[in-house]
Design an enzyme around this catalytic site. Sequence first.
Site, mmCIF file in Angstrom:
data_model
loop_
_atom_site.group_PDB
_atom_site.id
_atom_site.type_symbol
_atom_site.label_atom_id
_atom_site.label_comp_id
_atom_site.label_asym_id
_atom_site.label_seq_id
_atom_site.Cartn_x
_atom_site.Cartn_y
_atom_site.Cartn_z
ATOM 1 N N GLY A 120 0.830 -1.216 0.000
ATOM 2 C CA GLY A 120 0.000 0.000 0.000
ATOM 3 C C GLY A 120 0.856 1.254 0.000
ATOM 4 O O GLY A 120 0.715 2.134 -0.865
ATOM 5 N N THR A 141 7.129 -5.696 5.467
ATOM 6 C CA THR A 141 5.881 -6.366 5.809
ATOM 7 C C THR A 141 6.194 -7.739 6.385
ATOM 8 O O THR A 141 7.089 -8.432 5.898
ATOM 9 C CB THR A 141 4.918 -6.553 4.614
ATOM 10 O OG1 THR A 141 3.857 -7.427 5.028
ATOM 11 C CG2 THR A 141 5.556 -7.130 3.379
ATOM 12 N N ILE A 142 5.427 -8.099 7.401
ATOM 13 C CA ILE A 142 5.576 -9.466 7.923
ATOM 14 C C ILE A 142 5.088 -10.465 6.879
ATOM 15 O O ILE A 142 5.452 -11.624 6.931
ATOM 16 C CB ILE A 142 4.810 -9.675 9.251
ATOM 17 C CG1 ILE A 142 3.298 -9.510 9.057
ATOM 18 C CG2 ILE A 142 5.337 -8.759 10.336
ATOM 19 C CD1 ILE A 142 2.475 -10.058 10.224
ATOM 20 N N ASP A 143 4.250 -10.008 5.923
ATOM 21 C CA ASP A 143 3.636 -10.938 4.961
ATOM 22 C C ASP A 143 4.630 -11.461 3.914
ATOM 23 O O ASP A 143 4.369 -12.470 3.267
ATOM 24 C CB ASP A 143 2.473 -10.256 4.223
ATOM 25 C CG ASP A 143 1.422 -9.718 5.174
ATOM 26 O OD1 ASP A 143 1.352 -10.194 6.318
ATOM 27 O OD2 ASP A 143 0.680 -8.793 4.778
ATOM 28 N N ARG A 178 -5.823 -33.467 21.083
ATOM 29 C CA ARG A 178 -6.701 -32.551 20.358
ATOM 30 C C ARG A 178 -6.111 -32.145 19.008
ATOM 31 O O ARG A 178 -4.908 -32.262 18.788
ATOM 32 C CB ARG A 178 -6.875 -31.254 21.160
ATOM 33 C CG ARG A 178 -7.815 -31.385 22.314
ATOM 34 C CD ARG A 178 -7.786 -30.119 23.143
ATOM 35 N NE ARG A 178 -8.827 -30.143 24.143
ATOM 36 C CZ ARG A 178 -8.827 -29.392 25.235
ATOM 37 N NH1 ARG A 178 -7.828 -28.551 25.477
ATOM 38 N NH2 ARG A 178 -9.806 -29.468 26.092
ATOM 39 N N GLY A 186 -0.715 -12.919 6.988
ATOM 40 C CA GLY A 186 -0.082 -13.112 5.685
ATOM 41 C C GLY A 186 -0.897 -12.557 4.526
ATOM 42 O O GLY A 186 -0.472 -12.614 3.384
ATOM 43 N N ARG A 282 -9.648 -27.338 18.869
ATOM 44 C CA ARG A 282 -9.626 -25.959 19.373
ATOM 45 C C ARG A 282 -8.994 -25.060 18.311
ATOM 46 O O ARG A 282 -8.165 -25.523 17.529
ATOM 47 C CB ARG A 282 -8.788 -25.847 20.653
ATOM 48 C CG ARG A 282 -9.350 -26.599 21.837
ATOM 49 C CD ARG A 282 -10.558 -25.873 22.423
ATOM 50 N NE ARG A 282 -11.015 -26.508 23.644
ATOM 51 C CZ ARG A 282 -11.902 -27.502 23.689
ATOM 52 N NH1 ARG A 282 -12.418 -27.981 22.570
ATOM 53 N NH2 ARG A 282 -12.273 -28.022 24.857
ATOM 54 N N LEU A 289 0.102 -10.462 17.659
ATOM 55 C CA LEU A 289 1.321 -10.935 18.341
ATOM 56 C C LEU A 289 2.467 -11.059 17.342
ATOM 57 O O LEU A 289 3.627 -10.837 17.675
ATOM 58 C CB LEU A 289 1.089 -12.335 18.921
ATOM 59 C CG LEU A 289 0.489 -12.460 20.310
ATOM 60 C CD1 LEU A 289 0.345 -13.928 20.656
ATOM 61 C CD2 LEU A 289 1.388 -11.756 21.318
HETATM 62 O O1 F6P Z 1 0.010 -6.640 6.198
HETATM 63 C C1 F6P Z 1 0.320 -6.938 7.511
HETATM 64 C C2 F6P Z 1 -0.875 -7.453 8.260
HETATM 65 O O2 F6P Z 1 -0.473 -7.781 9.562
HETATM 66 C C3 F6P Z 1 -1.577 -8.625 7.590
HETATM 67 O O3 F6P Z 1 -0.895 -9.839 7.787
HETATM 68 C C4 F6P Z 1 -2.939 -8.549 8.229
HETATM 69 O O4 F6P Z 1 -3.941 -9.114 7.408
HETATM 70 C C5 F6P Z 1 -3.156 -7.077 8.382
HETATM 71 O O5 F6P Z 1 -1.882 -6.466 8.352
HETATM 72 C C6 F6P Z 1 -3.862 -6.684 9.653
HETATM 73 O O6 F6P Z 1 -4.123 -5.329 9.627
HETATM 74 P P1 F6P Z 1 -4.663 -4.509 10.876
HETATM 75 O O7 F6P Z 1 -3.468 -4.164 11.726
HETATM 76 O O8 F6P Z 1 -5.290 -3.328 10.279
HETATM 77 O O9 F6P Z 1 -5.616 -5.397 11.644
#
Ligand code: F6P
Length: 366
Positions: A120, A141-143, A178, A186, A282, A289
């Site tokens: 973005g 990005t963590i993604d 379980r 992601g 579950r 986190l």
């Molecule tokens: O793009 C990073 C991310 O953590 C995604 O993995 C997740 O879908 C999104 O952002 C969550 O966004 P928000 O912090 O607005 O809940």
Amino acid sequence: MARTRPGRVGILTGGGDCPGLNAVIRAATRTAFNMGWEVYGIEDGFDGLLTRNVRRLSRRDVRGILQLGGTILGTTNRRNPFVYPVSRKGAIVETDRSAEVVRNFRALGLHALIAIGGDGTLGIAERLFRKGIPIVGVPKTIDNDIPATLITFGFDTAVSTATDALDRLHTTAEAHKRVMVVEVMGRYTGWIALHCGVAGGADVILLPEIPFDVDKVCDTIRARERVGREFSIVVVAEGAVPVHGRMMTQGPKEAGREVRLGGIAEWLAAEIASGCGGKETRSLVLGHLQRGGPPTSFDRLLGTRFGSAAMRMVGEKKFGAMVALDPPRVLAVPLRVAVGKGKLKRVPLGSDVIRSARDMGIGFGD
Ligand code: F6P
């Protein structure tokens, strides 16, 4: 290439936060100081250029922040200046405020801008570059879904956090015989799910890249039971999709931001319970986190390399580009190759990691 003196460089963090942002800010700022330049921290992403909420950074500001999660500059993933949510007559209207951003950038006397963010933010950066702002991007990005860079910083920390969670879930899952279904972040790609799933010894990993069949998931769980393994760990990416279903979202899309994903783990746990003859199941959502806490040493190093390289690119006037990891080098790649519709870096289905996971007997629900 000859270096010029751009003088004042602005720096901002946009989109969701992620571990390693402060490492980038620190490295970029210290590199600038080495070159005799000034750095201005822009608060809360591009919002700071609309409100002129900008402060000059000193050495003291970037001291002791290498190991800190979050961002000392603040961030937002709610307000894209090209489709800015503005309240008009009780309704929210998406408004293009990019011209104000450009005006304020100039009025502040800035010569260049470093934008640290995900698809973005980098997309906004690319459009602002075309409107005349000399801009360098840093992919965050963590993604790990940004093309042209092998890895984004933040990913390694998120995978480590999720792997640690899987280690903990193993013991309780085994004790109670379980199935534990763990939803990880992601967005539209399965990098976190795949990497933490393999590193954390998951039995089933479900990715957006491989539509899954609940019956196949249950087959894997039952096959384990037949060999005396009465518990299973299922890792599901938030964007994973059942073969005849849809991606699960949370509420309607808000103006100026991406739709929120989530809910697949709870749904899947119920499906597994009924598909596996009432097996006790579950679910949990790791959620934010994965974005919090100190960056791993890998992310501190990558963030430092990216921050420093971005400032060197400013010196070399390599604008409209972003830093990218192409081991062993950090390169400049044009922003336009990394951002835009359909430009996500997805998990390649023939990847060695997927093949190794299948060799381990991990099911993908296909
Ligand atoms: O793009 C990073 C991310 O953590 C995604 O993995 C997740 O879908 C999104 O952002 C969550 O966004 P928000 O912090 O607005 O809940």
